[in-house]
Design a protein around this motif. Sequence first.
Motif, mmCIF file in Angstrom:
data_model
loop_
_atom_site.group_PDB
_atom_site.id
_atom_site.type_symbol
_atom_site.label_atom_id
_atom_site.label_comp_id
_atom_site.label_asym_id
_atom_site.label_seq_id
_atom_site.Cartn_x
_atom_site.Cartn_y
_atom_site.Cartn_z
ATOM 1 N N ASP A 1 27.825 6.574 30.305
ATOM 2 C CA ASP A 1 28.131 7.962 31.043
ATOM 3 C C ASP A 1 28.353 7.729 32.363
ATOM 4 O O ASP A 1 29.223 8.373 32.904
ATOM 5 C CB ASP A 1 27.038 9.191 30.710
ATOM 6 N N LYS A 2 27.256 6.868 33.037
ATOM 7 C CA LYS A 2 27.191 7.050 34.399
ATOM 8 C C LYS A 2 27.879 5.731 35.058
ATOM 9 O O LYS A 2 28.711 6.001 35.818
ATOM 10 C CB LYS A 2 25.788 6.876 34.721
ATOM 11 N N LYS A 3 27.357 4.540 34.598
ATOM 12 C CA LYS A 3 27.603 3.465 35.481
ATOM 13 C C LYS A 3 29.129 2.917 35.314
ATOM 14 O O LYS A 3 29.941 2.823 36.206
ATOM 15 C CB LYS A 3 26.627 2.251 35.029
ATOM 16 N N ALA B 1 15.116 4.040 19.947
ATOM 17 C CA ALA B 1 15.437 5.216 20.236
ATOM 18 C C ALA B 1 15.862 5.162 21.858
ATOM 19 O O ALA B 1 16.919 5.618 22.217
ATOM 20 C CB ALA B 1 14.556 6.537 20.210
ATOM 21 N N ALA B 2 15.063 4.495 22.678
ATOM 22 C CA ALA B 2 15.236 4.548 24.010
ATOM 23 C C ALA B 2 16.264 3.664 24.636
ATOM 24 O O ALA B 2 17.383 4.025 25.271
ATOM 25 C CB ALA B 2 14.277 3.730 24.802
ATOM 26 N N GLU C 1 23.545 6.722 28.305
ATOM 27 C CA GLU C 1 23.455 6.998 29.568
ATOM 28 C C GLU C 1 24.302 5.926 30.554
ATOM 29 O O GLU C 1 25.051 6.676 31.206
ATOM 30 C CB GLU C 1 21.979 6.673 30.120
ATOM 31 N N ASP D 1 24.911 3.949 47.788
ATOM 32 C CA ASP D 1 25.343 4.671 46.489
ATOM 33 C C ASP D 1 24.912 6.078 46.328
ATOM 34 O O ASP D 1 24.491 6.681 45.525
ATOM 35 C CB ASP D 1 24.074 3.847 45.398
ATOM 36 N N ASN E 1 29.007 14.883 37.060
ATOM 37 C CA ASN E 1 27.649 14.778 36.641
ATOM 38 C C ASN E 1 26.419 15.209 37.810
ATOM 39 O O ASN E 1 26.679 14.533 38.812
ATOM 40 C CB ASN E 1 27.425 13.189 36.567
ATOM 41 N N TYR E 2 25.774 16.069 37.323
ATOM 42 C CA TYR E 2 24.936 16.702 38.366
ATOM 43 C C TYR E 2 23.571 16.509 38.126
ATOM 44 O O TYR E 2 23.264 16.108 37.179
ATOM 45 C CB TYR E 2 25.149 18.447 38.305
ATOM 46 N N GLU E 3 22.746 16.521 39.261
ATOM 47 C CA GLU E 3 21.449 16.398 39.449
ATOM 48 C C GLU E 3 20.822 17.303 40.239
ATOM 49 O O GLU E 3 21.429 17.554 41.214
ATOM 50 C CB GLU E 3 21.252 14.870 40.106
ATOM 51 N N PHE E 4 19.668 17.795 39.819
ATOM 52 C CA PHE E 4 18.919 18.698 40.640
ATOM 53 C C PHE E 4 17.501 18.196 40.829
ATOM 54 O O PHE E 4 16.766 17.834 40.142
ATOM 55 C CB PHE E 4 19.245 19.960 40.382
ATOM 56 N N ILE F 1 25.171 25.291 37.845
ATOM 57 C CA ILE F 1 25.775 24.550 36.552
ATOM 58 C C ILE F 1 26.770 25.523 35.950
ATOM 59 O O ILE F 1 27.898 24.766 35.667
ATOM 60 C CB ILE F 1 24.434 24.256 35.458
ATOM 61 N N LYS G 1 19.608 4.519 26.220
ATOM 62 C CA LYS G 1 19.980 3.810 27.367
ATOM 63 C C LYS G 1 21.740 3.609 27.442
ATOM 64 O O LYS G 1 22.135 3.840 28.644
ATOM 65 C CB LYS G 1 19.269 2.456 27.618
ATOM 66 N N LEU H 1 18.999 6.204 47.834
ATOM 67 C CA LEU H 1 20.603 6.090 47.628
ATOM 68 C C LEU H 1 21.319 5.759 49.042
ATOM 69 O O LEU H 1 22.242 4.844 48.941
ATOM 70 C CB LEU H 1 21.138 7.320 47.146
#
Lengths: 282, 454, 309
Positions: free
Chosen positions: B31-33, B20-21, B28, B115, B94-97, B78, B25, B110
């Motif tokens: 999505d991101k990299k 599952a992981a 993810e 980055d 893509n947000y992070e909080f 958001i 991954k 970062l």
Amino acid sequence: MSLKSKKRISNITYHLLVLIGGFIMVYPVLWMITGSLKNNTEILNGALSLVPPNWRWENFARGWRGFGGISFATYFRNSIIITSIATFGTVISSACIAYSFARLKYPGRKFLFTMMIMTMLLPGQVLLIPTYIIYNKLGLVPSPIPLLLPHFLGQAFFIYQMMQFMAGIPRELDEAAFVDGCSRYSIFTRIIVPLLKPSVITTIIIQFYWKWDDFQGPLVYLSQPTSYTVSIALKLFADSTSRTDYGAMFAMSTISLIPVFLIFLFFNRYLTEGISTSGLKG
Amino acid sequence: MKLKRILVILLVAISVFSLAACKGKETEVADKKDNKPAETKVDDTADDKGKDSNEEAPEPVTLRMAWWGSQARHDKTIAVIEMYQEQNPHVTINYEFYDFDGYFQKLNTLVASDDCWDIMQMGGNFPAYLNKILPLNDYIADGTIDTTNTTEAFLKTTRYNGVQVGVSNGVNTYGVAYDPAMFAEAGIPEPQEGWTWDDYAEICKKFKDELDIYGSSKFDDFAAGCGSGISQFGLEYNFYALTNDDLGFDDYTFLIDYIQMRADLTAYGAYPDPGAIAEIKDIEGDFLVTGEAAMTWVASNQFIALSEAAGRELNLVPIPRRTKDGPAGSAIQSSQMFSISTDSENPVEAAKFLSFFWSDDEANKILANERGLSIFSNVVRALEPDLTPEQIKVNEFVNLIGSYETGEVNPISPEPSQEIQDYYKLIIEKVIYGEMDADQAAKDFYDFAKSKFQ
Amino acid sequence: MKKVKSTDGKRISSIKALIYNETTAGYLFALPFIIGFLGFTIVPILSSFYYSFTDYSLGNKASWIGLNNYITLMGDKRFWNSVYVTFKYVLTSVPLKLIFALFIAMIMTRKTRLTGFYRSLYYVPSLIGGSIAVTLVWKELFSRRGLINQLLGMAGIGRVSWFGNQKVALIPLILLTVWQFGSSMIIFAAGLKQIPTTYYEAAKIDGANRRKSFFKITLPCLSPVILYNLVMQTISAFMTFTQAFVITSGGPNDATNFYALYMYNNAFTYRKMGYASAMSWIMLVFISIITLLIFKSSKYWVFNESDKE
């Protein structure tokens, strides 16, 4: 007084003292758990009462809702996955490495062991950024791999712990097996691993809750809110620039104790069974 | 036997988890990299409808954005991001909080690995991140960031040596919050604009005498004694020089009075001692909220949270001055801002989004000044009908401070500020514990602060 | 040993000999560590060593300043204070924690139906680790009106300002450390379990009393585990950071400004990475010496099955 009643009295005192001590030990934890049923004023001003004046179960619902539309179900799933894999990795890799350091003789062994001890002597905070840069260059950020991979490469704390336990296993056992034609590999799997059970269980319990608690790693290596772990989510409650919903935070802290406690309960049995045969009673 | 079976179950469970992981991954990472190849795929399916009507679909862009704050802030921000993505389907944000401390820990890593997020929230400590902040001057000049509805004075709150490091998400100022009912109970007249530090000390002691509580909860010592305190000696002084490479005054004795007053009030029991202060973790624990003090230091944008936490009616008054008619020493400052990082590959798109975020009426109706009072007049007007009495109180207060005549003020703290602030706190404690007197402390602190610029 | 191997070797092919060679096996088993060390540990360690000779601050280019960081440290009063505070903390918390952990682990060996339950009771505090909720509880316990002060008041001693009095500010942090003794206790418990029962039975036949068998059997058999716990707890005590960071932030008047906390603040709050790296290398030397001393002394008190040759 007969010997029997003397023994009974000693038994009762034992239980009483252990229970009182135990209560003192868990009191702060109980305070946290009952705090999950209080609101902010009751937590901060109600001093140290363990009984919530109003049982505010809604704290759990409010806390579980999570942040930005992502509920604690997601955070728990992430934490359980990461923690289980990491614990598994630690046990396998550390046992192998410990066997190599503790039982096999070869040139370079002392050096490797010294290096391993040294890795424990530098505080993680100064290594964090250079380590991050490596994973970043490998294109592994953001992903859970940097959180898991090190566990498959041995954890010094547990390697050393297993080494110390292996020191307690008589060497004659290996030698006898070797003479009987066992290889170093089968000595490891057939003799050392079975005898290492208490140490392995200890490792599982401790590594599990360390990883569960780890905040720094997930913070640095995970990015999307959907991949946050419980430890990050709990911190989100406590932003120092705004109000804190203590009730909800305590509620979620309480729930986050459950997996760790279950692991402990489950494996603790194997530590207790037979341990009392050490005969201290006599 | 039993153990073996359990181990087998555990192994199976773990391998299921790891499968599952792995899946997690992959998505993810996609999505991101490696957002470019993945992104086009996503857009092909998602954008089919939009593409028919619009021949020239703009290049899909992914922006990364992060902030710190409360649950309310996460939800509101958001919502605005989703609103923008709906209007601009080619943009994915893509947000992070995080919480405040976590945010800066993450940002530090970062920064070190070049980055940074495209869009990052920044507070008063931004000078430390200066070489990661993209100047916005050009975007403001060419109108990518629309600043027609704000003023030069507001833009200056986020300008550093000529570089527009961001645009304020909202402005605030410091003040003293107090509980009028407690003043009435103790028979002490409420503080008025123009009150002095002597008045303040007097009031604190009276509360100790009358009600046996602290007169005042924790003050932001550095902001009070240094930030404002120095400017109160004259409009020409600032704690930090306007050029941000030196101190803005050269007489260390300016520092003595505040330190002395703090030590005296603590000794008198009219101000919490360091132990009591350590018990204050956040707004909830403030002694004004808990009813153990009658006044407290507050940033104007936190006044509402403070009132809510206290559950009583509170009032807001400007901070005390040195003399009744002397300079107020307070000024409007940016409570926080969004900046674009130099690591960003799409600074233009980031600027477009931020322009929307800062000045769009609808977006700001959602945001509702949660980050501080908006500097855009159209937003202020749009929000006006829905203001609560508490919000009106705060807005009026900020406008009052804004109307003060000030010299050339420096609302910004240069890089070593954090270390200097920590040292100031330490030195006050040394005076409280009698290890030095106020004069020695002031001198020692002045030399320390000065040495950070050499 | 050698003889056995060479007679073996004649019988099997050379590849097999290589695989079954003790050196090969040793390196194979140690391989994960070697990969991790070369791949992910050595570079960060070396770069932190390099940074300690530079003025590196996060996000800026590092430039070489020689021994300047180390020289500045020698004149930094806050640095020396943090050394003093940390030593005080290590010397009190480690022995207390270990004695307590061993004591409880011993008590828990008594065979009753409730032992498992008791052990859980005592272990729970360690499970919750350094979470915010716990630190909040701890602050509350020692606050001006907290339980501890209420009890002291009842006992007629009077209240203590735990976080305001420099002389006692370390105590709540030490107690928090001792309170979370669970991992040491578990390791002790596992060690106790390993001691063969026959030893005790033999001792009993010889007429040894409880105390005698504790000193003659339990302690010697447990000594590798004691050594382990001592080394680990000493190392981790030197690096203690979280408690002070969240509960006292180093105050009052730097009375709880631990070495690791001051280093962290230098690295991340003041952003002086170079300076912090220099601090961490001084710490490395310090702890290495202490660890080495413990190891050297262990020859005299650790009873090691596998070293009998």
